[in-house]
Design an enzyme around this catalytic site. Structure first.
Site, mmCIF file in Angstrom:
data_model
loop_
_atom_site.group_PDB
_atom_site.id
_atom_site.type_symbol
_atom_site.label_atom_id
_atom_site.label_comp_id
_atom_site.label_asym_id
_atom_site.label_seq_id
_atom_site.Cartn_x
_atom_site.Cartn_y
_atom_site.Cartn_z
ATOM 1 N N ASP A 254 72.967 45.509 88.961
ATOM 2 C CA ASP A 254 74.427 45.436 88.880
ATOM 3 C C ASP A 254 74.938 44.080 89.373
ATOM 4 O O ASP A 254 75.928 43.556 88.861
ATOM 5 C CB ASP A 254 75.076 46.545 89.725
ATOM 6 C CG ASP A 254 74.949 47.915 89.066
ATOM 7 O OD1 ASP A 254 74.797 47.960 87.826
ATOM 8 O OD2 ASP A 254 74.998 48.925 89.789
ATOM 9 N N LYS B 89 70.905 56.929 93.456
ATOM 10 C CA LYS B 89 70.745 55.478 93.622
ATOM 11 C C LYS B 89 70.336 55.065 95.040
ATOM 12 O O LYS B 89 69.707 54.019 95.224
ATOM 13 C CB LYS B 89 72.048 54.761 93.257
ATOM 14 C CG LYS B 89 72.314 54.667 91.776
ATOM 15 C CD LYS B 89 73.625 53.952 91.535
ATOM 16 C CE LYS B 89 73.654 53.314 90.174
ATOM 17 N NZ LYS B 89 74.717 52.305 90.050
#
Ligand code: ATR
Length: 282
Positions: free
Chosen positions: A104, A68
């Site tokens: 997110d 990520k």
């Protein structure tokens, strides 16, 4: 369907992900000609994998651990939000230009919105100081949170996250605290919402929780980002204490829904995505 367009997840490991179920069910329901696959990509192969996906004309992809953060250097553009969190979980291939997003944050914001949870001027206790914690704190700040009490096992990491949040948003107080029972008690006594962003309680360690049950009040909102099991020990305890609970499937589905919209331009079938996620986790 003939010649579906490619969307995928890259990470290591990827075999436990339920994202394929969520997205493929949604594509099928809406009659969209896409397929979502998973690829285990080792860190040494990340650059090649990204170039390969670009060459293959993939519509986009999700990124999970451990890539990520390291993915950023292989992308053409990264949104300011993903940049400020320092991690990307969704990539869109915009005519050969790879753009990195972090869905997110909107996943958490939409979780609050959909459940009518108002965090405006409310104090929040956040457990953990990893990438997920940064996304959660960003979402809280976006929603006008009062003060964030950031509790982590390793104090230095909490200090670092708090400093980064403060420089991005100087008006919100983010207070780093070391994880111990005294600080938990102190933080919870001042908070109306508690969010666990650590992996504690995740399968197979289903009887673990960082929070002593007796500290949970019935007027507290308790949210866990762990979604396997759907009801973690923390949420079980919170329910027994009469608190309102939010399980990890909410953030999972809302971040997936945001990615789905970015890739397809189509409004995601949220209900169906929830049903697909719950049945995959059962
Ligand atoms: P992510 O990026 O997915 O949030 P991460 O960076 O590995 O994952 O962060 C995991 C968080 O969970 C960290 O804050 C970690 O605490 P440390 O910073 O002290 O490592 C926390 N965590 C994981 N296991 C834990 C445990 N058994 N007890 C307390 N905290 C834990």
């Amino acid at each position: 369907m003939k010649h579906p367009r490619l969307i995928c997840l890259i990470g290591d490991p990827v075999e436990h992900s339920i994202s394929p179920v969520i997205h493929n069910e949604a594509f099928r329901r809406l009659g969209l000609n896409y397929i979502y696959l998973t690829f285990r990509v080792r860190s040494d192969d990340l650059e090649h994998a990204v170039k390969g996906l670009k060459a293959l004309g993939a519509v986009g992809f999700n990124v999970t651990l451990p890539h990520k953060v390291s993915i950023i250097k292989y992308l053409d553009e990264v949104t300011p939000e993903a940049m400020s969190i320092g991690s990307v979980n969704t990539v869109v291939n915009d005519g050969g230009k790879l753009i990195g997003y972090n869905t997110d944050v909107v996943g958490v914001v939409n979780t609050f919105k959909s459940l009518g949870v108002n965090v405006l001027n409310v104090n929040a206790a956040v457990l953990g100081a990893g990438g997920a914690s940064r996304a959660v704190i960003n979402a809280l700040i976006k929603c006008g949170v009062g003060k964030v009490l950031l509790i982590n096992r390793t104090l230095e990491k909490a200090v670092e996250v708090a400093r980064d949040c403060r420089s991005a948003s100087p008006n919100t107080e983010v207070i780093p605290m070391e994880l111990n029972s005294r600080n938990l008690q102190l933080a919870l006594s001042q908070s109306e919402i508690l969010i666990n962003t650590t992996s504690v309680g995740m399968y197979p360690n289903v009887d673990d929780s960082l929070v002593p049950k007796n500290l949970i009040r019935d007027d507290l909102i308790v949210m866990d980002i762990v979604y396997n099991p759907v009801e973690t020990k923390l949420l079980r305890d919170a329910k027994e204490r009469g608190a309102k609970t939010i399980n990890g499937v909410y953030m999972l589905v809302h971040q997936a829904a945001a990615a789905f919209k970015l890739w397809t331009g189509v409004d995601p079938p949220l209900e169906l995505m929830f049903t697909a996620a719950y049945s995959a986790l059962r």
